[in-house]
Design a protein around this motif. Sequence first.
Motif, short mmCIF file in Angstrom:
data_model
loop_
_atom_site.label_atom_id
_atom_site.label_comp_id
_atom_site.label_asym_id
_atom_site.label_seq_id
_atom_site.Cartn_x
_atom_site.Cartn_y
_atom_site.Cartn_z
N UNK A 35 0.72 -1.04 -0.01
CA UNK A 35 0.10 0.04 -0.16
C UNK A 35 0.86 1.25 0.06
N UNK A 36 1.99 1.11 0.86
CA UNK A 36 2.84 2.33 0.70
C UNK A 36 3.60 2.45 -0.49
N UNK A 37 3.96 1.44 -1.18
CA UNK A 37 4.42 1.65 -2.59
C UNK A 37 3.62 2.09 -3.49
N UNK A 38 2.16 1.71 -3.43
CA UNK A 38 1.09 2.31 -4.13
C UNK A 38 0.94 3.67 -4.08
N UNK A 39 1.15 4.11 -3.02
CA UNK A 39 0.99 5.51 -2.85
C UNK A 39 2.13 6.56 -3.25
N UNK A 40 3.54 5.94 -2.71
CA UNK A 40 4.36 6.89 -3.10
C UNK A 40 4.95 6.72 -4.54
N UNK A 44 3.40 12.52 -8.92
CA UNK A 44 3.49 13.70 -7.88
C UNK A 44 3.75 13.46 -6.40
N UNK A 45 4.01 12.20 -6.10
CA UNK A 45 4.18 11.87 -4.68
C UNK A 45 5.69 11.79 -4.47
N UNK A 46 5.93 10.90 -3.52
CA UNK A 46 7.32 11.04 -2.78
C UNK A 46 8.32 10.40 -3.92
N UNK A 47 8.00 9.46 -4.39
CA UNK A 47 8.73 8.63 -5.28
C UNK A 47 8.22 8.29 -6.91
N UNK A 48 7.79 9.23 -7.59
CA UNK A 48 6.86 8.65 -8.62
C UNK A 48 7.39 7.95 -9.45
N UNK A 53 4.10 1.62 -10.47
CA UNK A 53 2.45 1.77 -9.84
C UNK A 53 1.52 1.25 -10.84
N UNK A 54 1.67 1.30 -12.05
CA UNK A 54 0.49 0.71 -13.03
C UNK A 54 0.68 -0.97 -12.64
N UNK A 55 1.79 -1.46 -12.54
CA UNK A 55 1.97 -2.93 -12.49
C UNK A 55 1.48 -3.34 -10.86
N UNK A 120 2.81 16.87 3.98
CA UNK A 120 3.85 16.13 3.64
C UNK A 120 4.92 17.38 2.94
N UNK A 121 4.45 18.45 2.19
CA UNK A 121 5.16 19.39 1.67
C UNK A 121 5.90 20.08 2.79
N UNK A 122 5.21 20.30 4.02
CA UNK A 122 6.11 20.97 5.07
C UNK A 122 7.15 20.21 5.59
N UNK A 123 7.01 18.93 5.86
CA UNK A 123 8.15 18.53 6.36
C UNK A 123 9.16 18.13 5.42
N UNK A 124 8.82 17.99 4.27
CA UNK A 124 9.78 17.82 3.11
C UNK A 124 10.61 19.27 3.12
N UNK A 125 10.08 20.46 3.14
CA UNK A 125 10.70 21.86 3.13
C UNK A 125 11.74 21.63 4.19
N UNK A 126 11.18 21.14 5.24
CA UNK A 126 12.11 21.19 6.66
C UNK A 126 13.10 20.12 6.47
#
Length: 217
Positions: A35-40, A44-48, A53-55, A120-126
């Motif tokens: 599920x984490x892999x599907x999301x990231x 436009x997510x953490x690791x596009x 993702x399609x597989x 997510x963007x806030x912690x990424x900027x940090x």
Amino acid sequence: MNDMLRDLLVQGTLETLGMVVPSALVAQLLGTLLGVLLVITRPGHLKPNAPLHRVLGLVMNVGRSLPFIILLVVLIPFTRLVTGTSIGSTAAIVPLTVAAIPFVARLVESALLEVPNGVLEAVRVMGARNGQIIFKVLLPEARSALVLGFTVMTISLVGYSAMAGAIGGGGLGDLAIRYGYQRFETTVMIATVVILVVLVQALQLLGDFVARKLDHR
């Protein structure tokens, strides 16, 4: 209720729990990773990674589309390889786990997508790395929804375990078929249904309670 029936019901309940609990835990672990892999890997997510993702999405959809009774039969060689047998409550853990993994992965995906991108963007900027974002922000922020998803999956496995009993999987399903249906023992059928209903209600109440405690909103 005579002593023999009571013993059978206790044994059937323990066998059902013995199938459901390990299946739920292993499926939750592996399904969460997927599920984490599907999301990231979403655009436009953490690791596009569109191809991955399609597989992953295709594999999860295929896994969810297979009826459990068919999956039980298809996995017999694999189940025998893993457990040494294809019958009994221990053997039923394998198809139960396999059936639950894609279900969990989609539930986890839905839960994680509820986390606002702004967080997510806030912690990424940090300066947080992807691993830190996943384990310290993404998963903790979605913990309440993850618990509810785990509850839904576990309850589904209770139903699947009863189905596994129809082909010798043991547990309350096997008890209902062999003693209730084949021997026309209505008392056994009613007792197994009552136990299953109580078990499902207890799981739902516990899941709702834990989810409320973890919800920081």
